[in-house]
Design a protein around this motif. Structure first.
Motif, PDB file in Angstrom:
ATOM      1  N   GLU A  15      46.890 -35.511 -91.249  1.00 14.99           N
ATOM      2  CA  GLU A  15      47.042 -33.972 -89.763  1.00 14.99           C
ATOM      3  C   GLU A  15      45.171 -34.732 -89.947  1.00 14.99           C
ATOM      4  O   GLU A  15      45.181 -34.375 -89.008  1.00 14.99           O
ATOM      5  CB  GLU A  15      47.940 -33.113 -90.339  1.00 14.99           C
ATOM      6  CG  GLU A  15      49.170 -32.953 -89.915  1.00 14.99           C
ATOM      7  CD  GLU A  15      49.155 -32.416 -88.294  1.00 14.99           C
ATOM      8  OE1 GLU A  15      48.321 -32.088 -88.375  1.00 14.99           O
ATOM      9  OE2 GLU A  15      49.912 -33.583 -88.170  1.00 14.99           O
ATOM     10  N   HIS A  24      43.529 -35.212 -86.285  1.00 17.85           N
ATOM     11  CA  HIS A  24      42.040 -33.902 -85.743  1.00 17.85           C
ATOM     12  C   HIS A  24      40.656 -34.932 -85.852  1.00 17.85           C
ATOM     13  O   HIS A  24      40.187 -34.470 -85.037  1.00 17.85           O
ATOM     14  CB  HIS A  24      41.859 -32.958 -87.069  1.00 17.85           C
ATOM     15  CG  HIS A  24      43.255 -31.839 -87.117  1.00 17.85           C
ATOM     16  ND1 HIS A  24      44.809 -31.844 -87.112  1.00 17.85           N
ATOM     17  CD2 HIS A  24      43.389 -30.341 -86.911  1.00 17.85           C
ATOM     18  CE1 HIS A  24      45.147 -31.004 -87.241  1.00 17.85           C
ATOM     19  NE2 HIS A  24      44.341 -29.718 -86.667  1.00 17.85           N
ATOM     20  N   TYR A  35      42.213 -21.867 -88.069  1.00 19.91           N
ATOM     21  CA  TYR A  35      40.838 -22.767 -88.946  1.00 19.91           C
ATOM     22  C   TYR A  35      40.087 -22.391 -88.988  1.00 19.91           C
ATOM     23  O   TYR A  35      39.474 -21.026 -88.194  1.00 19.91           O
ATOM     24  CB  TYR A  35      41.012 -23.758 -87.536  1.00 19.91           C
ATOM     25  CG  TYR A  35      41.858 -25.000 -87.124  1.00 19.91           C
ATOM     26  CD1 TYR A  35      41.559 -26.042 -87.674  1.00 19.91           C
ATOM     27  CD2 TYR A  35      43.050 -24.400 -85.763  1.00 19.91           C
ATOM     28  CE1 TYR A  35      43.081 -26.844 -86.979  1.00 19.91           C
ATOM     29  CE2 TYR A  35      43.747 -25.289 -85.692  1.00 19.91           C
ATOM     30  CZ  TYR A  35      44.419 -26.214 -86.240  1.00 19.91           C
ATOM     31  OH  TYR A  35      45.025 -27.219 -85.990  1.00 19.91           O
ATOM     32  N   ARG A  50      42.966 -25.535 -82.023  1.00 23.74           N
ATOM     33  CA  ARG A  50      42.543 -26.124 -82.365  1.00 23.74           C
ATOM     34  C   ARG A  50      41.145 -26.225 -81.451  1.00 23.74           C
ATOM     35  O   ARG A  50      40.444 -26.709 -81.351  1.00 23.74           O
ATOM     36  CB  ARG A  50      43.607 -27.502 -82.579  1.00 23.74           C
ATOM     37  CG  ARG A  50      42.615 -28.908 -82.613  1.00 23.74           C
ATOM     38  CD  ARG A  50      44.320 -30.143 -82.960  1.00 23.74           C
ATOM     39  NE  ARG A  50      44.662 -29.854 -82.227  1.00 23.74           N
ATOM     40  CZ  ARG A  50      45.387 -30.842 -81.253  1.00 23.74           C
ATOM     41  NH1 ARG A  50      45.996 -31.528 -83.067  1.00 23.74           N
ATOM     42  NH2 ARG A  50      46.682 -30.621 -81.440  1.00 23.74           N
TER      43      ARG A  50
END
Length: 575
Positions: A408, A412, A491, A522
C-alpha cells in the motif's frame, strides 16, 4: 408513391440502427482503441531510457490508439515482480476491472520482464488477456496476434531475456572479483574507522566518498583509507579488550556508549557490531569480497571461506596481524553449534522456569542461542514457540500484515509520483526504500503506516504509532488505520521539521502540536502535498540560508548523542 416507399425504407433502416445487437457491451465499446503504456528501466546507463521507450510507443499505431494511462518502474530490476509497483498496479487494475483501456503497449519483451522462469512472464500476460486486455510489444518484429509463430517468437525472446541476465550476472561477478584482487573496494558500506577514496585510472585521488555516494565514471576505482587517528585508536582498544581483557560484547558496547563514542552511522553501538569489527579483515590491510551473494534476485546466502576473494596490501593496517589472529581464534571458540533439538529443549526449560518467553528473556539467558539464531533455524520465533507448545500473548497481527501495508505504501508513492509528474511538471522518482518520492535526489514525501494501539477503557484517547525508518527529510504522509488495523481511516500530513526519532506517535489532539493536518480522502492529501511542493518550487532556490550563530572561541561544540559531550579522542576512558 416512390417518395412514400423511400420514406418507409429509411424509417426501417433508422429503426435497425437504434437496436443494440445482443451481447454488445456498451461499457466495453467506450474503451475500445484506448491503451495504457508500461515502461521500465533498471538503471540510468541503460540504452533504452524511459523517454526513448515513450517515444517509440507513441509512434506505434499512433493513428489508431489513444494512450490514457502510464505505468512506470524506474530503477527497477525485471528479474522479479516484487519491488515493481508499476507492473503490480497495472495487473491489479486489469484484474479488478478498473482498467479503462483494451491494450497495453510495451517497448519489447525484455521491458515486460527478464523473469528467470519464462512461464512467469507468460502468466502475467495471460492474466491481462483473460481480462480482455491485449499486450502489444512495439519494437518487436512479430505481431502478438496469438498465432503459432508469435508464440514461438515470444518464447524465444523471453528465454533470451532471461539468459542475458544470467550471462551479465556472471560477467559482472567476474569483473568484481578481478577488481578486488587488485586491491580496490567493491561495494558502498564500510566499517568503523574506514573511508572510501575515489581514484582515477592513474591512481590520482579525486576525493572521499561519503555515505550514499558512488563513483561517477566506470574507469574510476575506490580504495580504502584509514579514518581519523581517534577512530583507529578505538578499533585497537576494541581488539585489546576482547583479546587481552576477555571482555564480552556487551561490556565493550557499554563502555563505548558510556564514553559518548558514536559508531560509523553516528548512533550508539549494539552488541552485534562488536563481532563484526573483530572479524573485519580490512583492519589488517585486506579487502574481502563474495562473503555473501545474492544471485539474480534470489535470497542472500553466505559463501564458504574458500570462495572469498581477498586483495592483499590494499590498505594500511590498523590492527596488528597477531592480535587479529588471536581474535579470530576466540571468535571461533565462542561459536558453538547446537543441534536444533537441543535448542528447543533449552527453550522449553527456560519457559518452565520463567513462565513466559520473549526476545529479552532469550537473549539474556545463559545457555540459550540468540533470537536471530532461532529465527534462522526455525523461520521465526513464533514457529519455534509452536514447536514447544507455547503461544505468545503478543499481538502478531501487525507482523502478518506487514507485506500488505508495504504494498500500500508503494502504491500510494507511485500514484503520487504520477500526479506530481502530470500536474506540476516535476520529474519524481520512487525512493529506493519504495515508500517515498524523490525529486532531483531529494526526499520530498514519505508514506508511513500508523497502527492504532489498543487502549484500556473508553476514557483514553486514540493513539497511533508509525515506524519512521530513520527518515529525516521531506513531508510525512501518515496513513492512520482504524480500530481493527484493517483499513485506512484517514491521513495525517506532517512537516519535515518534526523532531527526529525511530517512531512517530500520534494522538487525537497531537496534530496541532506537530503542526500537521488531517485529511479523510487520498485525493485531498495529494492536493495538499501538491500545494506544498508548488509553494516550495515558487520560492527562490538561490536564496541563501540565514547565517548560523558562531560559537564562542575557545568552547568547541560538543558532539555525540544523548546530550553528552563526545570524548572520542579520550581513549583512556575506555580502559
Amino acid at each position: 408513391m416512390a417518395d412514400t416507399g423511400t420514406s418507409k425504407s429509411w424509417e426501417r433502416c433508422m429503426g435497425n440502427w437504434l437496436i443494440v445487437p445482443k451481447g454488445t457491451s456498451l461499457a466495453r465499446r467506450t474503451r475500445t482503441r484506448r491503451a495504457a503504456q508500461y515502461v521500465r528501466m533498471s538503471r540510468e546507463l541503460q540504452r533504452y531510457s524511459i523517454k526513448n521507450q515513450l517515444a517509440a510507443i507513441a509512434s506505434y499505431e499512433a493513428n489508431t490508439l489513444t494512450i490514457v494511462r502510464t505505468y512506470a518502474d524506474e530503477g527497477r530490476s525485471g528479474l522479479r515482480i516484487k519491488g515493481r509497483p508499476g507492473l503490480i498496479e497495472l495487473i491489479d487494475d486489469v484484474q479488478s476491472g478498473q482498467a479503462d483501456f483494451d491494450h497495453i503497449l510495451v517497448y519489447d519483451v525484455s521491458r515486460w520482464g527478464r523473469f528467470q522462469d519464462v512461464d512467469e512472464s507468460a502468466y502475467y500476460e495471460f492474466l491481462c488477456k483473460r481480462s480482455g486486455v491485449q499486450v502489444e510489444y512495439c519494437a518487436e518484429l512479430f505481431k502478438n496476434d496469438r498465432t503459432f509463430v508469435s508464440g514461438i517468437a515470444k518464447s524465444l525472446k523471453r528465454g533470451m531475456a532471461a539468459e542475458w541476465s544470467r550471462e551479465l550476472s556472471v560477467k559482472v561477478h567476474a569483473g568484481h572479483c578481478r577488481v578486488v584482487s587488485l586491491g580496490y573496494r567493491v561495494g558502498a558500506p564500510v566499517g568503523y574507522g574506514l573511508r572510501r577514496l575515489m581514484v582515477d585510472e592513474s591512481e590520482h585521488p579525486k576525493g572521499f566518498l561519503e555515505k550514499g555516494q558512488f563513483k561517477a565514471l566506470q574507469s574510476d576505482r575506490v580504495r580504502l583509507q584509514p579514518g581519523s587517528g581517534e577512530e583507529a585508536a578505538v578499533v585497537r582498544i576494541i581488539f585489546d579488550q576482547f583479546v587481552n581483557d576477555r571482555k564480552s560484547y556487551s561490556d565493550i558496547r557499554r563502555q563505548l556508549n558510556d564514553a559518548g563514542i558514536a559508531n560509523h552511522n553516528g548512533r550508539p553501538w549494539t552488541d552485534g557490531m562488536i563481532p563484526t569489527i573483530l572479524a573485519n579483515e580490512n583492519y589488517i590491510g585486506k579487502t574481502i569480497y563474495n562473503r555473501t551473494s545474492r544471485r539474480l534476485g534470489q535470497k542472500l546466502v553466505k559463501n564458504p571461506d574458500h570462495a572469498w576473494v581477498r586483495g592483499a596490501a590494499a590498505i594500511e593496517p590498523i590492527v596488528d596481524p597477531s592480535i587479529f589472529a588471536r581474535a579470530q581464534k576466540l571468535l571461533a571458540e565462542r561459536r558453538v553449534e547446537i543441534p536444533e533439538d537441543e535448542m528447543l529443549v533449552r527453550l522449553r526449560l527456560t519457559l518452565r522456569r520463567r513462565g513466559k518467553l520473549n526476545s529479552h528473556i532469550i537473549n539474556t539467558t545463559l545457555g540459550l542461542n540468540h533470537v536471530s539464531s532461532y529465527v534462522k533455524h526455525f523461520g521465526s520465533l513464533r514457529k519455534a514457540y509452536a514447536l514447544i507448545g507455547y503461544k505468545s500473548p503478543r499481538d502478531c497481527d501487525w507482523i502478518d500484515t506487514r507485506e500488505h501495508w508495504a504494498s500500500e505504501q508503494a502504491r500510494h508513492a507511485t500514484e503520487l509520483a504520477e500526479v506530481l509528474r502530470n500536474d506540476l511538471g516535476l520529474r519524481p522518482e520512487l525512493a529506493p526504500d519504495g515508500i517515498g518520492v524523490d525529486v532531483e535526489g531529494r526526499r520530498v514525501v514519505s508514506f508511513l503506516v500508523a497502527r492504532r494501539l489498543a487502549r484500556r477503557g473508553e476514557d483514553h484517547a486514540a493513539q497511533w504509532k508509525a515506524y519512521r525508518r530513520q527518515i529525516s527529510s521531506g513531508l510525512l504522509a501518515v496513513m492512520r488505520l482504524d480500530a481493527a488495523n484493517r483499513e485506512i481511516e484517514d491521513y495525517a500530513l506532517l512537516p519535515a521539521s518534526l523532531r527526529s526519532g525511530r517512531y512517530v506517535w500520534l494522538a487525537s489532539g497531537s496534530l496541532r502540536r506537530h503542526r500537521g493536518a488531517l485529511y479523510r480522502e487520498r485525493g485531498a492529501l495529494f492536493a495538499a502535498i501538491k500545494a506544498t511542493l508548488a509553494k516550495t518550487n515558487r520560492a527562490d532556490p538561490t536564496s541563501s540560508a540565514s547565517p548560523k550563530k558562531q560559537s564562542k572561541p575557545g568552547r568547541p561544540k560538543a558532539k555525540g548523542f544523548g546530550g553528552r559531550r563526545s570524548r572520542c579522542g579520550d581513549t583512556k576512558s575506555l580502559r
